[in-house]
Motif scaffolding. Structure first.
Motif, PDB file in Angstrom:
ATOM      1  N   TRP A  92       0.834  -1.203   0.000  1.00  0.00           N
ATOM      2  CA  TRP A  92       0.000   0.000   0.000  1.00  0.00           C
ATOM      3  C   TRP A  92       0.869   1.253   0.000  1.00  0.00           C
ATOM      4  O   TRP A  92       0.578   2.228  -0.684  1.00  0.00           O
ATOM      5  N   SER A 145       1.046   4.200  -2.721  1.00  0.00           N
ATOM      6  CA  SER A 145       0.879   5.589  -2.316  1.00  0.00           C
ATOM      7  C   SER A 145       2.027   6.448  -2.828  1.00  0.00           C
ATOM      8  O   SER A 145       1.811   7.541  -3.367  1.00  0.00           O
ATOM      9  N   SER A 149       1.783   6.852  -6.689  1.00  0.00           N
ATOM     10  CA  SER A 149       0.732   7.765  -7.131  1.00  0.00           C
ATOM     11  C   SER A 149       1.038   9.207  -6.720  1.00  0.00           C
ATOM     12  O   SER A 149       0.704  10.144  -7.445  1.00  0.00           O
ATOM     13  N   GLU A 150       1.734   9.395  -5.599  1.00  0.00           N
ATOM     14  CA  GLU A 150       2.143  10.740  -5.198  1.00  0.00           C
ATOM     15  C   GLU A 150       3.172  11.301  -6.178  1.00  0.00           C
ATOM     16  O   GLU A 150       3.108  12.468  -6.571  1.00  0.00           O
ATOM     17  N   CYS A 184      -3.327   8.172  -3.812  1.00  0.00           N
ATOM     18  CA  CYS A 184      -2.184   8.323  -2.912  1.00  0.00           C
ATOM     19  C   CYS A 184      -2.627   8.331  -1.455  1.00  0.00           C
ATOM     20  O   CYS A 184      -2.105   7.570  -0.627  1.00  0.00           O
ATOM     21  N   TYR A 185      -3.570   9.183  -1.133  1.00  0.00           N
ATOM     22  CA  TYR A 185      -3.988   9.298   0.266  1.00  0.00           C
ATOM     23  C   TYR A 185      -4.810   8.099   0.726  1.00  0.00           C
ATOM     24  O   TYR A 185      -4.728   7.701   1.886  1.00  0.00           O
ATOM     25  N   ALA A 229      -4.286   4.977  -0.327  1.00  0.00           N
ATOM     26  CA  ALA A 229      -3.286   3.932  -0.095  1.00  0.00           C
ATOM     27  C   ALA A 229      -2.444   4.236   1.147  1.00  0.00           C
ATOM     28  O   ALA A 229      -2.082   3.319   1.896  1.00  0.00           O
ATOM     29  N   LEU A 230      -2.152   5.513   1.393  1.00  0.00           N
ATOM     30  CA  LEU A 230      -1.376   5.875   2.581  1.00  0.00           C
ATOM     31  C   LEU A 230      -2.142   5.541   3.862  1.00  0.00           C
ATOM     32  O   LEU A 230      -1.557   5.044   4.826  1.00  0.00           O
ATOM     33  N   TRP A 254       7.314   7.678   2.939  1.00  0.00           N
ATOM     34  CA  TRP A 254       6.490   8.302   1.901  1.00  0.00           C
ATOM     35  C   TRP A 254       7.103   9.629   1.469  1.00  0.00           C
ATOM     36  O   TRP A 254       7.241   9.893   0.281  1.00  0.00           O
TER      37      TRP A 254
END
Length: 109
Positions: free
Chosen positions: A8, A12, A15-16, A45-46, A48-49, A65
């Motif tokens: 995950w 994240s 995607s960030e 991103c968020y 998955a974070l 991250w």
């Protein structure tokens, strides 16, 4: 047992990096498709974070991250925008990567 939180976290970070690297192409969010890509990338991103932080300590997840996001965005800027980091920037990226490896390997958080 394998910690899926790191998958995950990788999603994240990826995607960030995508969202941040594409911000320049939106021209102030005046172009539709790059803007949609940025919004979708940050949403993923968020999401998955938050999933990563359910199994990885917040301090570890957030520092990895941030650090790997910085390195990834810098590498993408080299490819997409022909930006050339100088020696201090390259040295700092090596330190960021080393810090991430050390934290992930030796931290007992």
């Amino acid at each position: 047992m394998f910690n899926f939180g790191f998958l995950w976290l990788a999603l994240s970070i990826g995607s960030e990096i995508t969202g941040t690297s594409m911000i320049k192409k939106t021209h102030g969010f005046s172009r539709l498709w790059p803007s949609v890509l940025v919004i979708c990338a940050y949403s993923l991103c968020y999401f998955a974070l938050t999933r990563a932080m359910s199994t990885i300590p917040v301090g570890v997840a957030y520092s990895l991250w941030c650090g790997f996001g910085i390195v990834g965005v810098t590498l993408c800027s080299m490819l997409l925008y022909k930006q050339k980091p100088d020696f201090p920037a390259l040295f700092a990226m090596v330190l960021i990567i080393a810090g991430g490896i050390i934290m992930n390997t030796f931290s007992t958080m």
